[in-house]
Structures are given as structure tokens and as C-alpha cells.
Scaffold this active site. Sequence first.
Site, PDB file in Angstrom:
ATOM      1  N   ILE A   1      15.984  23.398  35.596  1.00 45.15           N
ATOM      2  CA  ILE A   1      14.616  23.009  35.256  1.00 45.15           C
ATOM      3  C   ILE A   1      13.687  24.216  35.361  1.00 45.15           C
ATOM      4  CG2 ILE A   1      13.978  22.313  37.624  1.00 45.15           C
ATOM      5  CD1 ILE A   1      12.613  19.813  36.286  1.00 45.15           C
ATOM      6  N   CYS A   2      12.689  24.240  34.483  1.00 38.30           N
ATOM      7  CA  CYS A   2      11.618  25.237  34.545  1.00 38.30           C
ATOM      8  C   CYS A   2      10.314  24.480  34.283  1.00 38.30           C
ATOM      9  CB  CYS A   2      11.849  26.380  33.555  1.00 38.30           C
ATOM     10  SG  CYS A   2      11.774  25.911  31.816  1.00 38.30           S
ATOM     11  N   ARG A   3       9.308  25.140  33.759  1.00 37.21           N
ATOM     12  CA  ARG A   3       8.042  24.450  33.508  1.00 37.21           C
ATOM     13  C   ARG A   3       8.138  23.521  32.300  1.00 37.21           C
ATOM     14  NH1 ARG A   3       3.535  28.346  33.448  1.00 37.21           N
ATOM     15  NH2 ARG A   3       4.624  29.105  31.619  1.00 37.21           N
TER      16      ARG A   3
END
Length: 113
Positions: free
Chosen positions: A64-66
Site C-alpha cells: 500500500i502507498c497513498r
Amino acid sequence: MPNNVPSVDVPEMPVDLPADVTLLDVREKDEWEAGHAPDSLHIPMGELMGRLDELPVDNAVYVICRSGVRSARVTQYLNANGWDATNVDGGMHAWAHYRRPMACVSGQEPEVI
């Protein structure tokens, strides 16, 4: 976003991840400190290659990232190097939208930056 990257939408993920699943957050330190999923493993994308030994080899990995772009690249890299990785579509923006649990290092209200 890279093509042919396995992905999952946040609502399809179990709220409590099983012990054999690692949620890998690849955002920068300030992003993670402002708001992250509890129990996520934080390794910024730029540090990943030097810290691969921290990533369990036998676990499935949700990345996951932004927004899902950086995590898609990391997912592609991990899958090419022996991990079972899946990108979290929409990233922490989607995580927050679906009101998944979040923590903040400062103890303030978590936010996605």
C-alpha cells in the site's frame, strides 16, 4: 501504473489480516507517521532493496502507498523476485475512505498526506 499487477480493493480485504499476511506500507516516513494502518510494516519504496530481509518470505504481502501507484511498482518488483504480492488499489486514500483502522505516531487524529 504497471500492467498485469495483481490487485485488491480495500473492501475485499479482511478487516483483521491473517497472521500469514503482511501489509507493507511503502510511503515516505512523514506520510506513514501522519496516518497508517495499524500493524503495517513500514519500508519506504526507496529503501526497499536494502531492507528486503525485513519482509517475510512465506507471507502473502499486500502493498500500500497513498494512491496505489508506488505500491503497484513495488508489487511488480516483489512478484518478480519470489514474493506473493498484491497491490492495494486506491492506497491509503481508499483505506481511509472505507474507514479502516488508522494510527498516527503523534497520537493525533490520523490523516493521509
